[in-house]
Design an enzyme around this catalytic site. Sequence first.
Site, PDB file in Angstrom:
ATOM      1  N   ARG A   1       6.332  19.626   8.419  1.00 31.08           N
ATOM      2  CA  ARG A   1       6.039  19.783   6.999  1.00 31.08           C
ATOM      3  C   ARG A   1       5.018  18.724   6.587  1.00 31.08           C
ATOM      4  NH1 ARG A   1      11.663  19.998   7.715  1.00 31.08           N
ATOM      5  NH2 ARG A   1      12.628  21.989   7.146  1.00 31.08           N
TER       6      ARG A   1
ATOM      7  N   LYS B   1      14.196  16.843   6.245  1.00 28.44           N
ATOM      8  CA  LYS B   1      14.996  17.015   5.033  1.00 28.44           C
ATOM      9  C   LYS B   1      16.390  16.430   5.235  1.00 28.44           C
ATOM     10  CE  LYS B   1      12.807  21.122   3.026  1.00 28.44           C
ATOM     11  NZ  LYS B   1      13.035  22.525   2.580  1.00 28.44           N
TER      12      LYS B   1
ATOM     13  N   HIS C   1       1.540  24.342   4.731  1.00 23.46           N
ATOM     14  CA  HIS C   1       2.689  25.173   5.080  1.00 23.46           C
ATOM     15  C   HIS C   1       2.238  26.411   5.860  1.00 23.46           C
ATOM     16  CE1 HIS C   1       6.978  25.418   4.670  1.00 23.46           C
ATOM     17  NE2 HIS C   1       6.926  26.665   4.263  1.00 23.46           N
TER      18      HIS C   1
ATOM     19  N   ARG D   1       2.024  25.452   9.355  1.00 20.78           N
ATOM     20  CA  ARG D   1       3.391  25.422   9.909  1.00 20.78           C
ATOM     21  C   ARG D   1       3.837  26.837  10.268  1.00 20.78           C
ATOM     22  NH1 ARG D   1       8.405  22.591   9.747  1.00 20.78           N
ATOM     23  NH2 ARG D   1      10.133  23.680   8.720  1.00 20.78           N
TER      24      ARG D   1
ATOM     25  N   HIS E   1      14.719  23.404  11.020  1.00 23.33           N
ATOM     26  CA  HIS E   1      15.473  24.278  10.117  1.00 23.33           C
ATOM     27  C   HIS E   1      16.973  24.042  10.304  1.00 23.33           C
ATOM     28  CE1 HIS E   1      12.003  27.422   9.869  1.00 23.33           C
ATOM     29  NE2 HIS E   1      11.908  26.498   8.943  1.00 23.33           N
TER      30      HIS E   1
ATOM     31  N   TYR F   1      10.283  34.368  11.116  1.00 14.76           N
ATOM     32  CA  TYR F   1       9.087  34.431  11.944  1.00 14.76           C
ATOM     33  C   TYR F   1       9.138  35.565  12.957  1.00 14.76           C
ATOM     34  CZ  TYR F   1       8.227  29.977   9.765  1.00 14.76           C
ATOM     35  OH  TYR F   1       8.014  29.000   8.828  1.00 14.76           O
TER      36      TYR F   1
END
Length: 303
Positions: free
Chosen positions: A150, A174, A245, A248, A271, A280
């Site tokens: 990210r 995150k 993004h 990414r 994730h 994806y």
Amino acid sequence: MTNALEDAVADFGRHLRAERAVSPHTLRAYLGDLADLCAYAAATGVAEPADLDVSLLRAWLARQHALGRSRATLARRTAAARAFTRHLYRRGLLQDDPGLLLGTPKRQRDLPGVLTQDDATRLLDTMDTQGPLGLRDLAVLEVLYGTGVRVSELCGLDVDDMDMGRRTVRVLGKGGRERIVPVGEPAVRAVQDWLRAGRPSLANEDSGPALFLGARGGRLHPTSARRIVHGRISEVGEVPDLSPHGLRHSAATHLLEGGADLRSVQEILGHASLQTTQLYTHVSAERLKQVHRQAHPRGTRFE
């Protein structure tokens, strides 16, 4: 003066910062959503946390829908309300948790725009790298595309996070989750060139250990990184304009197209849920269908 409900939102914000370690973006979004809830509650005469109930929450969300809010916004505001009422219940400010009774609007998952592999090669192999900023910009794009990190993670990297010998980078994602991501040889070379011939020209007392620097020597900001990506892509003809993004997304799509398994891509991207990574597979499927329609003699539908 604030009322008790607004004070409870402020306390919830402190909880998110100190105990949940949510990203600044998520914090701003949740507090903005809850400020809107407080305003709606005040207009209906509710100013105490104990008076929040599922009817008020549903009425607030129904108004958001009537105002034309997107499904993504409605889903986020529902999540904010549920997290807030759960916090109030655990603090003893609610006898029951009305957020448990809220349904979750199904978010529309649009297929993200991606570069083709040829587009990515053309972008990175033809970039003007003259001067310190040119070296930095190439390293930024190579790392974004080569690792799928990210933009906030990229800007948070320190020099020591990149292990050139092992060709890995340590990323803080995150929720404060750390992961090790492999880095390709082109990205390693670009970072080495930047560290050797670019970074020393920009570094000053404000630089600290930051891997990527802005023009004034401070740590590169995500807004500046986005500007770099848009600007560099615009220099290449017939390549879709993408954000960091989008790079990414491109990295994830190309990994799957190259045969990577979904679990590995999940770990690389950081994730928390495999469901997010599964998006994806749809991207790859759409690309395959497009190729089939264009290349197979029976791939087009008769009109």
